[in-house]
Design an enzyme around this catalytic site. Structure first.
Site, PDB file in Angstrom:
ATOM      1  N   ARG A 176      16.228  58.620  25.241  1.00 20.88           N
ATOM      2  CA  ARG A 176      16.643  58.792  23.855  1.00 20.88           C
ATOM      3  C   ARG A 176      15.712  59.702  23.081  1.00 20.88           C
ATOM      4  O   ARG A 176      16.123  60.399  22.172  1.00 20.88           O
ATOM      5  CB  ARG A 176      16.705  57.429  23.143  1.00 20.88           C
ATOM      6  CG  ARG A 176      17.901  56.598  23.543  1.00 20.88           C
ATOM      7  CD  ARG A 176      17.714  55.143  23.189  1.00 20.88           C
ATOM      8  NE  ARG A 176      16.644  54.572  23.988  1.00 20.88           N
ATOM      9  CZ  ARG A 176      16.390  53.277  24.085  1.00 20.88           C
ATOM     10  NH1 ARG A 176      17.108  52.423  23.392  1.00 20.88           N
ATOM     11  NH2 ARG A 176      15.418  52.849  24.844  1.00 20.88           N
ATOM     12  N   LYS A 214       9.060  36.830  30.745  1.00 19.66           N
ATOM     13  CA  LYS A 214       9.745  37.393  29.587  1.00 19.66           C
ATOM     14  C   LYS A 214      10.830  36.434  29.097  1.00 19.66           C
ATOM     15  O   LYS A 214      11.535  35.845  29.913  1.00 19.66           O
ATOM     16  CB  LYS A 214      10.376  38.737  29.991  1.00 19.66           C
ATOM     17  CG  LYS A 214      10.397  39.769  28.890  1.00 19.66           C
ATOM     18  CD  LYS A 214      10.705  41.155  29.448  1.00 19.66           C
ATOM     19  CE  LYS A 214      11.402  42.018  28.415  1.00 19.66           C
ATOM     20  NZ  LYS A 214      11.784  43.326  28.937  1.00 19.66           N
ATOM     21  N   SER A 244      19.081  47.647  22.715  1.00 18.47           N
ATOM     22  CA  SER A 244      19.311  46.207  22.794  1.00 18.47           C
ATOM     23  C   SER A 244      18.518  45.497  21.706  1.00 18.47           C
ATOM     24  O   SER A 244      18.973  44.504  21.142  1.00 18.47           O
ATOM     25  CB  SER A 244      18.886  45.681  24.166  1.00 18.47           C
ATOM     26  OG  SER A 244      19.654  46.296  25.180  1.00 18.47           O
ATOM     27  N   HIS A 301      24.026  52.159  27.138  1.00 19.12           N
ATOM     28  CA  HIS A 301      23.907  51.914  28.586  1.00 19.12           C
ATOM     29  C   HIS A 301      25.211  52.301  29.295  1.00 19.12           C
ATOM     30  O   HIS A 301      25.192  52.924  30.351  1.00 19.12           O
ATOM     31  CB  HIS A 301      23.632  50.424  28.861  1.00 19.12           C
ATOM     32  CG  HIS A 301      22.320  49.918  28.330  1.00 19.12           C
ATOM     33  ND1 HIS A 301      22.219  48.772  27.568  1.00 19.12           N
ATOM     34  CD2 HIS A 301      21.055  50.378  28.465  1.00 19.12           C
ATOM     35  CE1 HIS A 301      20.948  48.558  27.271  1.00 19.12           C
ATOM     36  NE2 HIS A 301      20.220  49.519  27.793  1.00 19.12           N
TER      37      HIS A 301
HETATM   38  P1  ADP Z   1      14.110  48.195  29.902  1.00 17.79           P
HETATM   39  O1  ADP Z   1      13.849  46.794  29.483  1.00 17.79           O
HETATM   40  O2  ADP Z   1      13.784  48.491  31.335  1.00 17.79           O
HETATM   41  O3  ADP Z   1      13.609  49.268  28.955  1.00 17.79           O
HETATM   42  P2  ADP Z   1      16.750  48.515  28.745  1.00 17.79           P
HETATM   43  O4  ADP Z   1      17.820  47.541  29.040  1.00 17.79           O
HETATM   44  O5  ADP Z   1      16.175  48.480  27.373  1.00 17.79           O
HETATM   45  O6  ADP Z   1      15.682  48.300  29.878  1.00 17.79           O
HETATM   46  O7  ADP Z   1      17.222  49.993  29.038  1.00 17.79           O
HETATM   47  C1  ADP Z   1      17.545  50.423  30.328  1.00 17.79           C
HETATM   48  C2  ADP Z   1      17.643  51.941  30.356  1.00 17.79           C
HETATM   49  O8  ADP Z   1      18.650  52.384  29.477  1.00 17.79           O
HETATM   50  C3  ADP Z   1      16.372  52.666  29.929  1.00 17.79           C
HETATM   51  O9  ADP Z   1      16.215  53.821  30.738  1.00 17.79           O
HETATM   52  C4  ADP Z   1      16.656  53.077  28.517  1.00 17.79           C
HETATM   53  O10 ADP Z   1      15.916  54.226  28.150  1.00 17.79           O
HETATM   54  C5  ADP Z   1      18.136  53.382  28.619  1.00 17.79           C
HETATM   55  N1  ADP Z   1      18.824  53.297  27.326  1.00 17.79           N
HETATM   56  C6  ADP Z   1      18.819  52.277  26.458  1.00 17.79           C
HETATM   57  N2  ADP Z   1      19.572  52.546  25.371  1.00 17.79           N
HETATM   58  C7  ADP Z   1      20.069  53.802  25.563  1.00 17.79           C
HETATM   59  C8  ADP Z   1      20.902  54.672  24.793  1.00 17.79           C
HETATM   60  N3  ADP Z   1      21.355  54.315  23.597  1.00 17.79           N
HETATM   61  N4  ADP Z   1      21.213  55.893  25.304  1.00 17.79           N
HETATM   62  C9  ADP Z   1      20.723  56.263  26.512  1.00 17.79           C
HETATM   63  N5  ADP Z   1      19.928  55.493  27.285  1.00 17.79           N
HETATM   64  C10 ADP Z   1      19.589  54.275  26.819  1.00 17.79           C
END
Ligand code: ADP
Length: 155
Positions: free
Chosen positions: A90, A41, A128, A17
């Site tokens: 990703r 959630k 995450s 992130h």
């Molecule tokens: P959500 O619950 O909306 O999926 P996340 O917190 O999991 O939110 O992720 C938010 C954003 O960050 C999403 O667009 C996800 O694809 C992106 N993201 C998560 N991990 C990575 C990573 N390792 N590299 C690039 N983008 C990422």
């Protein structure tokens, strides 16, 4: 002002992130990292802590803000005067999901544009979800998290 909203759960905020935000900084005047609060959630880290992790990560720049929001992402963007949504990609699974949501947000958000950054190869497998699983298993997650988040977790 070019304002982007980067919405997500960030449970917790990872180096993946952080990388997306830092690489997007030259594109925007301000990036608002927006923690979506979904009452149905269950989260691993409570909202205030997730906010504090992100604030600690971006202490070095005043172009990044952090906020929790309840409403539709498109409405939150309108409130903030943001014309852009930032998300990370990703793999193909992310793409299919993001493409659908981006089209919807463009329709309901009056042309709200989604800017998608391809993940850095180093962080491509970071999520995450894996961080939470490793934490539950009692193993070290330092390599996945921004330094300031690691420091906060150790306290
Ligand atoms: P959500 O619950 O909306 O999926 P996340 O917190 O999991 O939110 O992720 C938010 C954003 O960050 C999403 O667009 C996800 O694809 C992106 N993201 C998560 N991990 C990575 C990573 N390792 N590299 C690039 N983008 C990422």
């Amino acid at each position: 002002m070019r304002i982007a909203v980067f919405p997500g759960s960030f449970d917790p905020f990872t180096k993946g992130h952080e990388d997306v935000v830092r690489r997007a900084l030259p594109l925007f005047d301000k990036i608002i990292i927006a923690i979506g609060a979904n009452s149905s959630k269950k989260y691993f880290f409570e909202e205030q802590l997730r906010i504090d992790f992100i604030k600690a990560t971006f202490q070095d720049t005043d172009k990044v803000e952090v906020e929790a929001f309840q409403k539709l992402t498109a409405d939150f963007c309108e409130d903030k005067g943001a014309r852009f949504l930032l998300r990370g990609l990703r793999n193909g699974t992310d793409f299919d999901y993001e493409a659908t949501i981006a089209m919807l947000n463009k329709d309901i958000g009056n042309g709200l544009e989604t800017v998608l950054l391809i993940s850095d190869a180093k962080y491509n497998y970071f999520s995450s979800t894996v961080v939470r699983e490793i934490l539950k298993g009692g193993k070290d997650v330092s390599m996945f998290l921004p330094g300031p988040v690691v420091a906060m977790l150790k306290k």
